[in-house]
Design a protein around this motif. Structure first.
Motif, PDB file in Angstrom:
ATOM      1  N   MET A  44       0.867  -1.183   0.000  1.00 29.95           N
ATOM      2  CA  MET A  44       0.000   0.000   0.000  1.00 29.95           C
ATOM      3  C   MET A  44       0.899   1.226   0.000  1.00 29.95           C
ATOM      4  N   ARG A  45       0.851   1.974  -1.120  1.00 26.90           N
ATOM      5  CA  ARG A  45       1.790   3.089  -1.257  1.00 26.90           C
ATOM      6  C   ARG A  45       1.108   4.450  -1.291  1.00 26.90           C
ATOM      7  N   GLU A  46      -0.235   4.448  -1.487  1.00 29.65           N
ATOM      8  CA  GLU A  46      -0.921   5.737  -1.631  1.00 29.65           C
ATOM      9  C   GLU A  46      -2.365   5.627  -1.160  1.00 29.65           C
ATOM     10  N   TRP A  47      -2.942   6.803  -0.926  1.00 31.63           N
ATOM     11  CA  TRP A  47      -4.366   6.874  -0.563  1.00 31.63           C
ATOM     12  C   TRP A  47      -5.113   7.519  -1.735  1.00 31.63           C
ATOM     13  N   LEU A  48      -6.332   7.046  -1.952  1.00 33.61           N
ATOM     14  CA  LEU A  48      -7.180   7.524  -3.044  1.00 33.61           C
ATOM     15  C   LEU A  48      -8.428   8.169  -2.445  1.00 33.61           C
ATOM     16  N   VAL A  49      -9.073   9.035  -3.221  1.00 37.29           N
ATOM     17  CA  VAL A  49     -10.369   9.566  -2.779  1.00 37.29           C
ATOM     18  C   VAL A  49     -11.374   9.492  -3.926  1.00 37.29           C
ATOM     19  N   TYR A  50     -12.584   9.129  -3.565  1.00 38.86           N
ATOM     20  CA  TYR A  50     -13.726   9.056  -4.481  1.00 38.86           C
ATOM     21  C   TYR A  50     -14.826   9.942  -3.896  1.00 38.86           C
ATOM     22  N   SER A  51     -15.801  10.311  -4.729  1.00 40.72           N
ATOM     23  CA  SER A  51     -16.942  11.036  -4.160  1.00 40.72           C
ATOM     24  C   SER A  51     -18.223  10.669  -4.887  1.00 40.72           C
ATOM     25  N   THR A  52     -19.336  10.969  -4.209  1.00 45.42           N
ATOM     26  CA  THR A  52     -20.656  10.675  -4.770  1.00 45.42           C
ATOM     27  C   THR A  52     -21.655  11.709  -4.265  1.00 45.42           C
ATOM     28  N   THR A  53     -22.740  11.871  -5.024  1.00 44.22           N
ATOM     29  CA  THR A  53     -23.873  12.654  -4.506  1.00 44.22           C
ATOM     30  C   THR A  53     -25.129  11.799  -4.431  1.00 44.22           C
ATOM     31  N   ASP A  54     -25.045  10.543  -4.880  1.00 43.65           N
ATOM     32  CA  ASP A  54     -26.250   9.688  -4.882  1.00 43.65           C
ATOM     33  C   ASP A  54     -26.011   8.299  -4.285  1.00 43.65           C
ATOM     34  N   MET A  55     -24.798   8.032  -3.797  1.00 37.65           N
ATOM     35  CA  MET A  55     -24.420   6.737  -3.203  1.00 37.65           C
ATOM     36  C   MET A  55     -24.384   5.616  -4.248  1.00 37.65           C
ATOM     37  N   LYS A  56     -24.554   5.961  -5.512  1.00 36.67           N
ATOM     38  CA  LYS A  56     -24.590   4.905  -6.538  1.00 36.67           C
ATOM     39  C   LYS A  56     -23.523   5.098  -7.597  1.00 36.67           C
ATOM     40  N   THR A  57     -23.225   6.327  -7.905  1.00 36.99           N
ATOM     41  CA  THR A  57     -22.179   6.579  -8.900  1.00 36.99           C
ATOM     42  C   THR A  57     -21.034   7.300  -8.186  1.00 36.99           C
ATOM     43  N   TRP A  58     -19.824   6.880  -8.481  1.00 41.12           N
ATOM     44  CA  TRP A  58     -18.656   7.379  -7.762  1.00 41.12           C
ATOM     45  C   TRP A  58     -17.689   8.052  -8.722  1.00 41.12           C
ATOM     46  N   THR A  59     -17.217   9.234  -8.344  1.00 37.59           N
ATOM     47  CA  THR A  59     -16.211   9.950  -9.128  1.00 37.59           C
ATOM     48  C   THR A  59     -14.835   9.635  -8.535  1.00 37.59           C
ATOM     49  N   ASP A  60     -13.911   9.259  -9.400  1.00 38.28           N
ATOM     50  CA  ASP A  60     -12.543   8.934  -8.983  1.00 38.28           C
ATOM     51  C   ASP A  60     -11.702  10.208  -9.046  1.00 38.28           C
ATOM     52  N   HIS A  61     -11.257  10.704  -7.879  1.00 35.62           N
ATOM     53  CA  HIS A  61     -10.421  11.917  -7.845  1.00 35.62           C
ATOM     54  C   HIS A  61      -8.938  11.571  -7.810  1.00 35.62           C
ATOM     55  N   GLY A  62      -8.625  10.275  -7.888  1.00 34.96           N
ATOM     56  CA  GLY A  62      -7.220   9.865  -7.951  1.00 34.96           C
ATOM     57  C   GLY A  62      -6.543   9.877  -6.597  1.00 34.96           C
ATOM     58  N   PRO A  63      -5.199   9.701  -6.612  1.00 34.30           N
ATOM     59  CA  PRO A  63      -4.446   9.682  -5.353  1.00 34.30           C
ATOM     60  C   PRO A  63      -4.421  11.064  -4.712  1.00 34.30           C
ATOM     61  N   ILE A  64      -4.531  11.092  -3.380  1.00 33.35           N
ATOM     62  CA  ILE A  64      -4.411  12.380  -2.674  1.00 33.35           C
ATOM     63  C   ILE A  64      -3.027  12.543  -2.060  1.00 33.35           C
ATOM     64  N   MET A  65      -2.327  11.434  -1.869  1.00 31.58           N
ATOM     65  CA  MET A  65      -1.014  11.474  -1.205  1.00 31.58           C
ATOM     66  C   MET A  65      -0.353  10.126  -1.340  1.00 31.58           C
ATOM     67  N   ARG A  66       0.978  10.147  -1.381  1.00 32.70           N
ATOM     68  CA  ARG A  66       1.744   8.904  -1.295  1.00 32.70           C
ATOM     69  C   ARG A  66       2.390   8.839   0.092  1.00 32.70           C
ATOM     70  N   VAL A  67       2.642   7.639   0.560  1.00 42.12           N
ATOM     71  CA  VAL A  67       3.233   7.524   1.907  1.00 42.12           C
ATOM     72  C   VAL A  67       4.596   8.218   1.947  1.00 42.12           C
ATOM     73  N   THR A  68       5.304   8.237   0.816  1.00 43.06           N
ATOM     74  CA  THR A  68       6.627   8.867   0.775  1.00 43.06           C
ATOM     75  C   THR A  68       6.546  10.399   0.841  1.00 43.06           C
ATOM     76  N   ASP A  69       5.327  10.960   0.763  1.00 40.69           N
ATOM     77  CA  ASP A  69       5.186  12.403   0.976  1.00 40.69           C
ATOM     78  C   ASP A  69       5.445  12.779   2.438  1.00 40.69           C
ATOM     79  N   PHE A  70       5.358  11.791   3.321  1.00 36.74           N
ATOM     80  CA  PHE A  70       5.823  11.989   4.693  1.00 36.74           C
ATOM     81  C   PHE A  70       7.298  11.570   4.705  1.00 36.74           C
TER      82      PHE A  70
END
Ligand code: FUB
Length: 335
Positions: free
Chosen positions: A71-97
């Motif tokens: 596990m090298r990174e964290w991702l974020v997704y979002s929704t407004t209807d709980m059924k369709t999800w938008t992929d916003h990609g990685p928000i950070m890699r562990v090596t950013d710390f």
């Protein structure tokens, strides 16, 4: 996560006995059905509502073959209807710390004073051996997030009574009605501490609050006057895989009363991880299992998939037991 040798043996035995090829693969499932993300392996779901949108932070599982975790990174997704999800990609890699070595493990983001604070479990470098908790900040829920402190918020040395080097994982953050933000975390031992208003320092002592069968993945939330501590549990004398249990309290300071199991194990998965949120008048329980297959990669201990189910309460505030389904929230709640 438990002792690694054990975990690998369990994972291989589970794969051999289940043949995870029967897992979910298709993209023709009804919107909202489980798993909710099907083109990547994802784990440790952490929901956050901002305005009319629900954001979901996850770890990206990239284990190859019989690797346990990668596990090298964290991702974020979002929704407004709980059924369709938008992929916003990685928000950070562990090596950013810069002080962290590896392991983008469980995380949670919280909004405070218009900024977004992201707390995450990582492996510290050799200056503070063991797992640690990092804090990052962004002006947007989709990042980019940057290390907010330049060092760990919590290191293994800060919990000297712990029994092992990976006890300081899986942060959950919660802001109480008086504006005070608390952080709880742990593996085998569960801890809680207050955060200073700057969100990057502890404010006072670390208190142990380990509930029955606590394994990892705590999640704090409040509904009405009741506080909930929900977590991955393991009764080693009875079960092979983690389940989800919870305790409740009249105050964030306790006393905590054990309320039993909320749901069983994630299919084919040793780990499970609760994330609870109210969104547009309904409550949801996010989890993960290892039912997804992508190409020739079956689900496994290090290739998990995030799911979501409706969550309902009894009149006394206890949570109704949740049955994990393939239909997920593509169907309305059963009652
Ligand atoms: O995903 C890596 C670790 O496994 C998490 O930190 C734990 O909660 C368990 O899910």
């Amino acid at each position: 996560m438990r002792a690694r040798g054990w975990g690998i043996a369990i994972a291989l035995a589970v794969l051999a006995s289940t043949g995870a090829a029967i897992g979910q693969t298709g993209t023709n499932a009804a919107p909202g059905s489980n798993p909710i993300i099907r083109d990547k392996f994802t784990a440790d779901p952490a929901p956050l509502v901002v305005g009319d949108r629900l954001y979901l932070y996850v770890g990206h599982d990239e284990a190859q073959r019989d690797e346990m975790f990668n596990m090298r990174e964290w991702l974020v997704y979002s929704t407004t209807d709980m059924k369709t999800w938008t992929d916003h990609g990685p928000i950070m890699r562990v090596t950013d710390f810069k002080w962290a070595k590896q392991d983008a493990w469980a995380s949670q983001a919280i909004e405070k004073d218009g900024r977004f604070w992201f707390y995450a479990a990582v492996e510290h470098d050799d200056t503070h051996p063991g797992k640690a908790i990092a804090v990052a900040v962004s002006d947007s829920p989709t990042g980019p997030f940057v290390d907010a402190k330049g060092s760990a918020l919590i290191t293994n040395e800060m919990t000297p009574k712990g029994t092992h080097s990976w006890e300081d994982i899986d942060p959950t953050v919660f802001t109480d009605d008086d504006g005070t933000t608390w952080i709880a975390w742990g593996n085998r031992q569960a801890y809680i501490a207050r955060l200073k208003p700057n969100m990057i320092e502890l404010d006072g002592p670390i208190t142990e609050i380990t509930p029955p069968h606590f394994e990892e993945g705590p999640w704090l939330h409040k509904r009405g006057g009741l506080y909930y501590l929900t977590y991955a549990s393991l009764d080693r004398s009875q079960h092979r895989d983690e389940k989800v249990s919870y305790s409740t309290a009249p105050s964030i300071r306790g006393p905590w009363t054990y309320r039993g199991e909320l749901t069983g194990s994630g299919k084919y998965s040793f780990t499970i991880h609760p994330g609870i949120v109210e969104y547009k008048g309904n409550w949801y329980l996010f989890l993960h299992n290892a039912e997804l297959t992508i190409g020739d990669q079956n689900g496994s201990i290090g290739r998990r998939a995030v799911t979501v189910e409706h969550l309902e309460y009894n009149a006394d505030g206890t949570m109704k037991p949740v049955v994990q389904t393939d239909a997920g929230v593509s169907l309305p709640p059963s009652s």
